[in-house]
Design an enzyme around this catalytic site. Structure first.
Site, short mmCIF file in Angstrom:
data_model
loop_
_atom_site.label_atom_id
_atom_site.label_comp_id
_atom_site.label_asym_id
_atom_site.label_seq_id
_atom_site.Cartn_x
_atom_site.Cartn_y
_atom_site.Cartn_z
N GLU A 14 0.84 -1.20 0.00
CA GLU A 14 0.00 0.00 0.00
C GLU A 14 0.87 1.25 0.00
OE1 GLU A 14 -2.31 -1.20 3.39
OE2 GLU A 14 -3.16 -2.81 2.19
N GLY A 32 -6.11 -8.20 1.60
CA GLY A 32 -7.43 -7.61 1.82
C GLY A 32 -8.48 -8.09 0.83
P1 PGA Z 1 -4.80 -8.73 5.06
O1 PGA Z 1 -3.55 -7.71 5.00
O2 PGA Z 1 -4.45 -9.77 6.09
O3 PGA Z 1 -5.96 -7.88 5.42
O4 PGA Z 1 -4.91 -9.35 3.68
C1 PGA Z 1 -2.23 -8.17 5.08
C2 PGA Z 1 -1.29 -6.99 5.02
O5 PGA Z 1 -1.54 -6.06 4.26
O6 PGA Z 1 -0.27 -6.96 5.74
#
Ligand code: PGA
Length: 249
Positions: free
Chosen positions: A96, A172
């Site tokens: 991100e 996510g």
């Molecule tokens: P998630 O995120 O478990 O919600 O897929 C993992 C992360 O971004 O570290």
């Protein structure tokens, strides 16, 4: 023996009161565990979280930092500032950050250097996008991300590096890499390290998997020989789910 680690990445969630509520629930769940347990609250709550987790066995870590020590970088925080509020570990290179904040291998190399120079531990994230995997390029992409940001380091620096393989298509999305896909990539990562730094270094570096890890799939993923733990997003916001994952070891 390399360490087993489960780290919760809270991302942009939880104000001060919510942070305290979640920490209270987490502390009620902690048992002696084979794994090191970490949580990464948002920057404004690190000092509070550090104080309220003291002595609980939960380490509070940061989600990001800047490479500069200080200066004209509005909105940023430095390694020294993190250290001054009790934080000794930082997540760097999350997808991100790469996607929305334009972090590149070059800036990440500088951030890694800045964190290590202050004696901090780095959880370095990387992972391919869906298009890379569909075209069979996932190993090339991952290999380059690691080499470009880390392979200027000395062998000894890897004592303070934890790697986190997070396929972007699994973050996510509810879609998880299969335990076999995770193991194959982790074995490739360890071989890449071994080719550059030798087996002694490669065997000691913990490699975490991240991307939709849940209580239901954690045990199978963590059972793979090259998977040393997880970086947990969504499921880390619920104390029962998070500790079900921790206890999957
Ligand atoms: P998630 O995120 O478990 O919600 O897929 C993992 C992360 O971004 O570290």
């Amino acid at each position: 023996m390399r360490k087993q680690i489960v780290a919760g990445n809270w991302k942009l969630n939880n104000d001060l009161a919510q942070t305290e509520t979640l920490i209270t629930s987490l502390k009620a769940q902690v048992k002696t565990s084979a794994a090191e347990v970490m949580i990464a609250p948002t920057a404004t709550n690190l000092w509070h979280a550090y104080n309220s987790t003291k002595g609980s066995g939960i380490e509070v870590i940061a989600q990001n930092m800047h490479f500069a020590e200080n200066g004209a970088y509005t909105g940023e925080i430095s390694a020294s500032m993190l250290k001054s509020v009790g934080i000794n570990t930082v997540i760097l290179g999350h997808s991100e950050r790469r996607e929305y904040f334009n972090e590149t291998d070059e800036t990440l190399a500088k951030k890694v250097d800045a964190a290590l120079a202050k004696g901090m531990r780095v959880i370095f994230c990387f992972g391919e996008e869906l298009a890379d995997r569909k075209s069979g390029n996932e190993e090339t992409v991952v290999g380059n991300q690691i080499k470009n940001a880390l392979f200027h380091l000395k062998s000894a620096d890897f004592q303070n590096i934890v790697l986190a393989y997070e396929p972007v298509w699994a973050i996510g999305t509810g879609e998880t890499a299969s335990p076999e896909q995770a193991q194959d990539m982790h074995a490739f990562i360890r071989k890449t390290l071994a080719d550059a730094y030798g087996n002694d270094v490669a065997d000691e570096v913990s490699i975490l998997y991240g991307g939709s890890v849940k209580p239901a799939n954690a045990e199978e993923i963590f059972s793979k020989p090259d998977v040393d733990g997880g970086l947990i997003g969504g499921a880390s916001l619920n104390a029962e789910d998070f500790f079900a994952i921790v206890n999957a070891f």
